[in-house]
Design a protein around this motif. Structure first.
Motif, PDB file in Angstrom:
ATOM      1  N   ALA A 106       1.418  -1.555  -0.014  1.00 20.81           N
ATOM      2  CA  ALA A 106      -0.370   0.090   0.139  1.00 20.81           C
ATOM      3  C   ALA A 106       0.629   1.463   0.120  1.00 20.81           C
ATOM      4  CB  ALA A 106      -0.438  -0.076   1.121  1.00 20.81           C
ATOM      5  N   THR A 107       1.858   1.175   0.779  1.00 14.66           N
ATOM      6  CA  THR A 107       2.760   2.186   0.593  1.00 14.66           C
ATOM      7  C   THR A 107       3.371   2.182  -0.404  1.00 14.66           C
ATOM      8  OG1 THR A 107       3.385   2.242   3.003  1.00 14.66           O
ATOM      9  CG2 THR A 107       5.276   3.532   2.038  1.00 14.66           C
ATOM     10  N   GLU A 108       3.725   1.540  -0.463  1.00 19.25           N
ATOM     11  CA  GLU A 108       4.576   1.838  -2.179  1.00 19.25           C
ATOM     12  C   GLU A 108       4.038   1.827  -3.363  1.00 19.25           C
ATOM     13  OE1 GLU A 108       8.161  -0.807  -4.992  1.00 19.25           O
ATOM     14  OE2 GLU A 108       6.799  -1.597  -4.182  1.00 19.25           O
ATOM     15  N   GLY A 109       2.395   1.858  -3.268  1.00 16.75           N
ATOM     16  CA  GLY A 109       1.613   2.303  -4.130  1.00 16.75           C
ATOM     17  C   GLY A 109       0.940   3.807  -4.276  1.00 16.75           C
ATOM     18  N   GLY A 110       1.412   4.382  -2.619  1.00 15.02           N
ATOM     19  CA  GLY A 110       1.090   5.684  -2.613  1.00 15.02           C
ATOM     20  C   GLY A 110      -0.360   5.683  -2.779  1.00 15.02           C
ATOM     21  N   GLU A 142      -3.497  -1.968  13.202  1.00 18.46           N
ATOM     22  CA  GLU A 142      -2.759  -2.376  13.971  1.00 18.46           C
ATOM     23  C   GLU A 142      -1.748  -3.171  13.334  1.00 18.46           C
ATOM     24  OE1 GLU A 142      -4.577  -3.520  18.402  1.00 18.46           O
ATOM     25  OE2 GLU A 142      -4.629  -1.011  18.472  1.00 18.46           O
ATOM     26  N   CYS A 143      -1.899  -2.838  12.479  1.00 17.09           N
ATOM     27  CA  CYS A 143      -0.700  -3.724  11.410  1.00 17.09           C
ATOM     28  C   CYS A 143       0.095  -4.059  12.406  1.00 17.09           C
ATOM     29  CB  CYS A 143      -1.019  -3.927  10.362  1.00 17.09           C
ATOM     30  SG  CYS A 143      -0.522  -2.426   9.462  1.00 17.09           S
ATOM     31  N   ASP A 144       1.622  -4.892  11.652  1.00 16.65           N
ATOM     32  CA  ASP A 144       2.790  -4.613  12.704  1.00 16.65           C
ATOM     33  C   ASP A 144       3.155  -3.039  11.710  1.00 16.65           C
ATOM     34  OD1 ASP A 144       5.574  -4.266  13.384  1.00 16.65           O
ATOM     35  OD2 ASP A 144       5.563  -6.702  13.474  1.00 16.65           O
ATOM     36  N   VAL A 145       3.637  -2.563  11.947  1.00 10.38           N
ATOM     37  CA  VAL A 145       4.188  -1.520  11.427  1.00 10.38           C
ATOM     38  C   VAL A 145       5.592  -1.057  10.827  1.00 10.38           C
ATOM     39  CG1 VAL A 145       4.889   0.585  12.677  1.00 10.38           C
ATOM     40  CG2 VAL A 145       4.234   1.524  11.187  1.00 10.38           C
ATOM     41  N   ASN A 146       6.169  -1.969  11.891  1.00  9.16           N
ATOM     42  CA  ASN A 146       8.023  -2.650  11.849  1.00  9.16           C
ATOM     43  C   ASN A 146       8.032  -3.532  10.929  1.00  9.16           C
ATOM     44  OD1 ASN A 146       9.153   0.269  12.669  1.00  9.16           O
ATOM     45  ND2 ASN A 146       7.976  -0.761  14.694  1.00  9.16           N
ATOM     46  N   VAL A 147       7.399  -4.454  10.299  1.00 10.19           N
ATOM     47  CA  VAL A 147       8.311  -5.528   9.717  1.00 10.19           C
ATOM     48  C   VAL A 147       9.187  -5.131   8.566  1.00 10.19           C
ATOM     49  CG1 VAL A 147       6.710  -7.411   7.780  1.00 10.19           C
ATOM     50  CG2 VAL A 147       5.772  -6.673   9.700  1.00 10.19           C
ATOM     51  N   GLN A 148       9.668  -5.686   8.144  1.00  9.08           N
ATOM     52  CA  GLN A 148      10.650  -5.423   7.486  1.00  9.08           C
ATOM     53  C   GLN A 148      10.940  -6.165   6.159  1.00  9.08           C
ATOM     54  OE1 GLN A 148      13.963  -3.894  10.325  1.00  9.08           O
ATOM     55  NE2 GLN A 148      14.806  -3.636   8.163  1.00  9.08           N
ATOM     56  N   ALA A 176       7.979  -0.006   5.851  1.00  2.68           N
ATOM     57  CA  ALA A 176       7.371  -0.150   4.936  1.00  2.68           C
ATOM     58  C   ALA A 176       7.652   2.087   4.462  1.00  2.68           C
ATOM     59  CB  ALA A 176       6.044   1.527   5.795  1.00  2.68           C
ATOM     60  N   LEU A 177       8.519   3.038   5.910  1.00  2.00           N
ATOM     61  CA  LEU A 177       9.019   4.029   5.624  1.00  2.00           C
ATOM     62  C   LEU A 177      10.294   4.205   4.642  1.00  2.00           C
ATOM     63  CD1 LEU A 177       8.509   6.911   7.325  1.00  2.00           C
ATOM     64  CD2 LEU A 177      10.554   6.580   8.272  1.00  2.00           C
ATOM     65  N   HIS A 178      11.114   3.017   4.798  1.00  2.00           N
ATOM     66  CA  HIS A 178      12.139   3.059   3.250  1.00  2.00           C
ATOM     67  C   HIS A 178      11.184   3.531   1.766  1.00  2.00           C
ATOM     68  CE1 HIS A 178      14.198   0.410   5.816  1.00  2.00           C
ATOM     69  NE2 HIS A 178      15.376   1.790   6.051  1.00  2.00           N
ATOM     70  N   TYR A 179      10.398   2.238   1.757  1.00  2.00           N
ATOM     71  CA  TYR A 179       9.436   2.930   0.595  1.00  2.00           C
ATOM     72  C   TYR A 179       8.927   3.733   0.176  1.00  2.00           C
ATOM     73  CZ  TYR A 179       9.419  -2.431  -0.450  1.00  2.00           C
ATOM     74  OH  TYR A 179      10.239  -3.671  -0.901  1.00  2.00           O
ATOM     75  N   ALA A 180       8.124   5.068   1.324  1.00  2.00           N
ATOM     76  CA  ALA A 180       7.173   5.973   1.579  1.00  2.00           C
ATOM     77  C   ALA A 180       8.734   7.403   0.567  1.00  2.00           C
ATOM     78  CB  ALA A 180       7.183   6.421   2.830  1.00  2.00           C
ATOM     79  N   ALA A 181       9.571   6.742   1.530  1.00  2.00           N
ATOM     80  CA  ALA A 181      11.371   7.930   1.279  1.00  2.00           C
ATOM     81  C   ALA A 181      11.348   7.766  -0.067  1.00  2.00           C
ATOM     82  CB  ALA A 181      12.664   7.052   2.477  1.00  2.00           C
ATOM     83  N   LEU A 229       2.847   7.068   9.163  1.00  2.00           N
ATOM     84  CA  LEU A 229       3.942   5.804   9.183  1.00  2.00           C
ATOM     85  C   LEU A 229       4.691   6.307  11.189  1.00  2.00           C
ATOM     86  CD1 LEU A 229       5.908   4.761   6.034  1.00  2.00           C
ATOM     87  CD2 LEU A 229       3.438   3.348   7.170  1.00  2.00           C
ATOM     88  N   ILE A 230       5.071   7.336  11.106  1.00  2.00           N
ATOM     89  CA  ILE A 230       5.697   7.809  11.761  1.00  2.00           C
ATOM     90  C   ILE A 230       5.351   8.034  12.770  1.00  2.00           C
ATOM     91  CG2 ILE A 230       7.070   9.448  12.909  1.00  2.00           C
ATOM     92  CD1 ILE A 230       8.295  10.299   9.979  1.00  2.00           C
TER      93      ILE A 230
END
Length: 318
Positions: free
Chosen positions: A192-196, A208-214, A221-226, A237-238
């Motif tokens: 979802a993040t990568e697709g914007g 309440e999904c796990d926000v920190n899964v790599q 997910a923050l890497h993809y947003a960046a 995400l932050i």
């Protein structure tokens, strides 16, 4: 048609993709034309070069009367095309709910969770193409919710990847596992993040999904947003508590990536969020090194003003 038939036209003639007049009549929804052709002994199950017969075309284009005529004429209901799609899957992908109801209520031996050659069920296909009414129908019919395709994607993955907010919300509501990974280690949140897809990200975070899964490559997910400069999603995400300093397999943080991709507003966001400015990547470069290397003065100034360790050296220092 009758005039041409009287003149001896070949009713079984095929075009360049092996389609006969029956294919065209069925796909266009002309049930009377279908009946006429069948009365003149046109083969009911003949396939084109894609493996589509008249019955599958009727399902694909949502022509219930055509399907009923063909079924009554003895069409083979267990047919599938070269991609492995059966009647139910063709109708599901295209969102033809009336056709699906007929298939499930009036035809025998139609498997609800049959997979195509990519391992996708009707539920996968409806989720992927954003067909909410079909998704609801399949859930009500008792389909399996968490089956994975050949790439280990669930219907949740496919809805998130394609930004289908209402479908994603429905799938979340039935209580599926939110943190399932596909073969690349991506969850629905990553996709979802990568697709914007901001609303899809919001739905997953509120559930309440796990926000920190790599992922397998260490990406959160923050890497993809960046990488894509998605500032609004990065804020979400932050706020949800993602580790802003997480590093991927190249030891890069989201800040490293934002500098490299030249997104000054993202850099400012991460600085304002008090990220660690001195983390070094696999080349032992900090974000400041990268800004200097690429001549990005505005970002270098932001980082300097925020305060960094100017004595850190990368692997190629002299």
């Amino acid at each position: 048609m009758l005039e041409l038939m009287k003149k001896g036209v070949d009713v079984r003639a095929k075009n360049s993709v092996d389609r006969t007049a029956l294919h065209w009549a069925a796909g266009a929804g002309h049930d009377q034309a279908v009946k006429l052709l069948l009365e003149h002994d046109v083969p009911v199950d003949e396939e084109d070069c894609f493996g589509m017969n008249a019955l599958l075309l009727g399902a694909w284009f949502g022509h219930l009367k055509v399907i009923q005529v063909l079924v009554n004429a003895g069409a083979k209901i267990s047919c599938e095309n070269k991609s492995g799609l059966n009647l139910l899957q063709c109708a599901a992908e295209r969102g033809h709910i009336k056709v699906m109801e007929f298939i499930m209520e009036d035809l025998e031996d139609i498997k609800l969770d049959k997979t195509d050659k990519l391992g996708r069920t009707a539920f996968h296909l409806a989720a992927e193409h954003g067909k909410l009414e079909v998704v609801e129908f399949l859930i009500g019919s008792g389909c399996q919710h968490s089956l994975k395709d050949q790439e280990d994607n669930t219907a949740l993955h496919l809805a998130a990847k394609n930004g289908h907010t209402a479908v994603l919300q429905k799938i979340v509501e039935i209580g599926v596992e939110l943190n399932e990974k596909n073969l690349e280690g991506l969850t629905a949140l990553h996709l979802a993040t990568e697709g914007g897809h901001y609303e899809c990200v919001r739905i997953l975070l509120e559930a309440e999904c796990d926000v920190n899964v790599q992922t397998e490559k260490g990406m959160n997910a923050l890497h993809y947003a960046a990488f894509h400069g998605l500032e609004d999603i990065a804020r979400l995400l932050i706020d949800a508590g993602i580790n802003i300093n997480a590093v991927n397999n190249q030891k890069s943080t989201a800040l490293h990536i934002s500098v490299l991709q030249n997104f000054p507003s993202m850099v400012k966001l991460f600085i304002d969020s008090e990220c660690d400015l001195d983390i070094t990547d696999y080349r032992l470069q900090t974000p400041l090194h990268i800004a200097a290397e690429h001549g990005r003065q505005d970002m270098a100034e932001m980082i300097l003003i925020a305060g960094v360790n100017l004595k850190l050296q990368d692997k190629v220092h002299v």
